[in-house]
Design an enzyme around this catalytic site. Structure first.
Site, PDB file in Angstrom:
ATOM      1  N   LYS A 136       0.767  -1.152  -0.074  1.00  0.00           N
ATOM      2  CA  LYS A 136       0.038  -0.032   0.084  1.00  0.00           C
ATOM      3  C   LYS A 136       0.783   0.939  -0.058  1.00  0.00           C
ATOM      4  O   LYS A 136       1.972   1.052   0.197  1.00  0.00           O
ATOM      5  CB  LYS A 136      -0.847   0.752   1.442  1.00  0.00           C
ATOM      6  N   TYR A 221      -4.503   3.725   5.620  1.00  0.00           N
ATOM      7  CA  TYR A 221      -5.622   3.324   6.874  1.00  0.00           C
ATOM      8  C   TYR A 221      -6.777   3.341   6.770  1.00  0.00           C
ATOM      9  O   TYR A 221      -7.787   3.225   7.596  1.00  0.00           O
ATOM     10  CB  TYR A 221      -4.581   2.912   7.924  1.00  0.00           C
TER      11      TYR A 221
HETATM   12  P1  NAD Z   1      12.528   1.716   2.413  1.00  0.00           P
HETATM   13  O1  NAD Z   1      12.603   2.788   2.242  1.00  0.00           O
HETATM   14  O2  NAD Z   1      12.631   1.174   3.875  1.00  0.00           O
HETATM   15  O3  NAD Z   1      13.088   0.417   1.836  1.00  0.00           O
HETATM   16  C1  NAD Z   1      11.911   0.836   0.337  1.00  0.00           C
HETATM   17  C2  NAD Z   1      13.493  -0.106  -0.585  1.00  0.00           C
HETATM   18  O4  NAD Z   1      13.269   0.531  -2.204  1.00  0.00           O
HETATM   19  C3  NAD Z   1      14.224   0.348  -0.310  1.00  0.00           C
HETATM   20  O5  NAD Z   1      15.594  -0.945  -0.094  1.00  0.00           O
HETATM   21  C4  NAD Z   1      15.445   0.511  -1.319  1.00  0.00           C
HETATM   22  O6  NAD Z   1      16.592   0.722  -1.773  1.00  0.00           O
HETATM   23  C5  NAD Z   1      14.089   0.321  -2.575  1.00  0.00           C
HETATM   24  N1  NAD Z   1      14.855   0.938  -4.288  1.00  0.00           N
HETATM   25  C6  NAD Z   1      14.746   0.732  -4.931  1.00  0.00           C
HETATM   26  N2  NAD Z   1      14.002   2.493  -5.899  1.00  0.00           N
HETATM   27  C7  NAD Z   1      14.551   3.655  -4.998  1.00  0.00           C
HETATM   28  C8  NAD Z   1      14.929   4.764  -5.241  1.00  0.00           C
HETATM   29  N3  NAD Z   1      14.345   5.450  -6.335  1.00  0.00           N
HETATM   30  N4  NAD Z   1      14.459   5.108  -4.388  1.00  0.00           N
HETATM   31  C9  NAD Z   1      14.018   4.910  -2.920  1.00  0.00           C
HETATM   32  N5  NAD Z   1      14.525   3.484  -3.122  1.00  0.00           N
HETATM   33  C10 NAD Z   1      14.443   3.142  -3.775  1.00  0.00           C
HETATM   34  O7  NAD Z   1      10.811   1.439   2.430  1.00  0.00           O
HETATM   35  P2  NAD Z   1       9.969   1.050   3.301  1.00  0.00           P
HETATM   36  O8  NAD Z   1       9.474   1.766   4.461  1.00  0.00           O
HETATM   37  O9  NAD Z   1      10.394  -1.007   3.071  1.00  0.00           O
HETATM   38  O10 NAD Z   1       8.338   1.111   2.170  1.00  0.00           O
HETATM   39  C11 NAD Z   1       8.160   0.553   1.063  1.00  0.00           C
HETATM   40  C12 NAD Z   1       6.997  -0.310   1.063  1.00  0.00           C
HETATM   41  O11 NAD Z   1       5.938  -0.581   1.901  1.00  0.00           O
HETATM   42  C13 NAD Z   1       6.229   1.334   1.083  1.00  0.00           C
HETATM   43  O12 NAD Z   1       5.705   1.530   0.442  1.00  0.00           O
HETATM   44  C14 NAD Z   1       5.556   1.591   1.652  1.00  0.00           C
HETATM   45  O13 NAD Z   1       3.680   2.110   2.004  1.00  0.00           O
HETATM   46  C15 NAD Z   1       4.721  -0.128   2.385  1.00  0.00           C
HETATM   47  N6  NAD Z   1       5.052  -0.357   3.380  1.00  0.00           N
HETATM   48  C16 NAD Z   1       3.746  -1.231   4.213  1.00  0.00           C
HETATM   49  C17 NAD Z   1       3.460  -1.733   5.118  1.00  0.00           C
HETATM   50  C18 NAD Z   1       2.397  -2.056   5.939  1.00  0.00           C
HETATM   51  O14 NAD Z   1       2.104  -2.524   6.950  1.00  0.00           O
HETATM   52  N7  NAD Z   1       1.927  -2.048   4.500  1.00  0.00           N
HETATM   53  C19 NAD Z   1       4.307  -0.926   6.324  1.00  0.00           C
HETATM   54  C20 NAD Z   1       6.021  -0.587   5.881  1.00  0.00           C
HETATM   55  C21 NAD Z   1       5.769  -0.203   4.550  1.00  0.00           C
END
Ligand code: NAD
Length: 364
Positions: A136, A221
């Site tokens: 999401k 949410y």
């Molecule tokens: P994060 O920043 O920790 O991770 C993002 C990942 O994408 C990293 O590994 C990064 O290296 C990679 N990436 C690839 N290309 C990129 C770019 N151009 N710029 C930045 N990062 C790049 O983020 P996250 O917290 O893991 O979130 C990722 C997704 O998961 C989002 O869509 C977020 O909304 C979703 N999420 C959902 C929940 C949930 O409870 N369902 C919780 C947290 C995050």
């Protein structure tokens, strides 16, 4: 009603609201249907959520397991390969990803990249013939959501959004109370989700990567909650935006309040913010109420109704969510959190932004 039968019931509700053509399941590794073999998942994007929630949950799942990764960082590939004993042939980078089409050892691709990348990677996964779970918010616009749904339908693969709470017992109870009118008709829903965001350089504060601010990230949410508490789709929205740090939140929203009007007359009053922590769902019906607080985080979720405390199991949300999707594939059922669910939330998000821009009531 037991939790299990509630889950079946809710799955049926979800299936009923999403009248997509039922795709075939020929692209699943045939072994999955023979005996107890687990469905093989490849995680795309090894950031916080993949590392600390999805990979760990996949050590607890009964019907699926971590089998592959897609990452742009060679050092992460090496670390994950060792840690999870992954086969070299199941490791891809963003350039080689499309070759996953030839890999029968991967059944599902799980996209956990920044929001603006969901569209591209879901469509690439679908074209590779893989079923997809997408985090999401589903995408950064309704148009992108529709294109992702179309691509999955065309490729005859199933798409689920990472709405882990649909597999969580307290949330399922809130759905039951609201949708089955356990305390009579729902009149008012209050839902709020926010947290204090740190690092000012992160992608979540860049419009091109995140699509929006708190609204896109965690406001969904609160929108979801209003929709599943009433079981209805909202007709109208009014909204107000507040910004206390115009430098940090130069590109995206910091705090938004909004109100949704539903066909039954129920009204939802909701908030999202990047300024401070909040998470609560309150359903007020004709003859009683239900409150979840905390309501949307990783748990333990806590809840009570006008009849007393709720005492339901605390589960690993992500493990339940991925197992639920694995069973949908196994039983050739549509996921209750399919692409249509994600699109409906983005429709509301777009209407909220429009209501802020115009200052008026917007028809959804
Ligand atoms: P994060 O920043 O920790 O991770 C993002 C990942 O994408 C990293 O590994 C990064 O290296 C990679 N990436 C690839 N290309 C990129 C770019 N151009 N710029 C930045 N990062 C790049 O983020 P996250 O917290 O893991 O979130 C990722 C997704 O998961 C989002 O869509 C977020 O909304 C979703 N999420 C959902 C929940 C949930 O409870 N369902 C919780 C947290 C995050």
């Amino acid at each position: 009603m037991t939790t299990v039968s509630r889950r079946k019931f809710l799955s049926r509700i979800g299936a009923g609201t999403a009248l997509l053509s039922v795709p075939s399941i020929t692209s699943l590794s045939s072994d999955f249907f023979q005996g107890e073999k687990k469905l093989n998942i490849a995680l795309v994007g090894l950031g916080y959520y993949s590392e600390f929630k999805l990979a760990t949950a996949l050590q607890e799942t009964k019907h699926c397991q971590l089998a592959g990764i897609v990452t742009g960082t060679a050092a992460k590939a090496e670390k994950w390969k060792k840690q999870y004993n992954l086969s070299e042939k199941n490791i891809y980078n963003y350039q080689t990803f499309d070759r996953i089409a030839d890999n029968k050892a991967i059944d599902v691709v799980y996209v956990a990249l920044p929001n603006s990348m969901h569209h591209e990677f879901v469509i690439r996964a679908a074209k590779a013939g893989k079923h997809v779970i997408c985090e999401k918010p589903m995408a950064v616009s309704v148009k992108e959501c529709q294109e992702m749904i179309d691509a999955c339908n065309k490729a005859k693969v199933k798409l689920a959004i990472g709405y882990r709470l649909h597999s969580e017992p307290y949330t399922q109870e809130a759905m039951r109370v609201g949708q089955q009118q356990v305390f009579g008709k729902v009149k008012i829903v209050e839902s709020s989700m926010g947290f204090k965001i740190g690092d000012p350089t992160q992608w979540r504060l860049k419009k091109s990567m995140a699509g929006g601010g708190a609204m896109m990230d965690v406001g969904v949410y609160a929108i979801q909650a209003a929709r599943y508490s009433t079981g209805e789709e909202p007709l109208y929205v009014t909204a107000q935006e507040f910004k206390t740090d115009p430098v940090k939140f130069k590109e995206v929203d910091e705090t938004i309040f909004w109100q949704l009007e539903f066909p039954s007359g129920a009204v939802a009053n909701s908030q999202t913010t990047y300024a401070s922590s909040m998470e609560r769902l309150f359903i007020s019906a004709e003859n009683g109420w239900l409150e979840l607080r905390p309501a949307f985080g990783y748990g333990p979720i806590k809840g009570r109704t006008s009849q007393g405390e709720l005492n339901l199991p605390n589960v690993n949300h992500q493990a339940m969510q991925m197992d639920d999707f694995a069973l949908c594939l196994k039983e050739n059922r549509e996921s209750p959190v399919n692409g249509e669910e994600g699109l409906k939330d983005l429709k509301v998000v777009e209407a909220i932004y429009k209501a802020i821009a115009t200052g008026g009531k917007v028809k959804i």
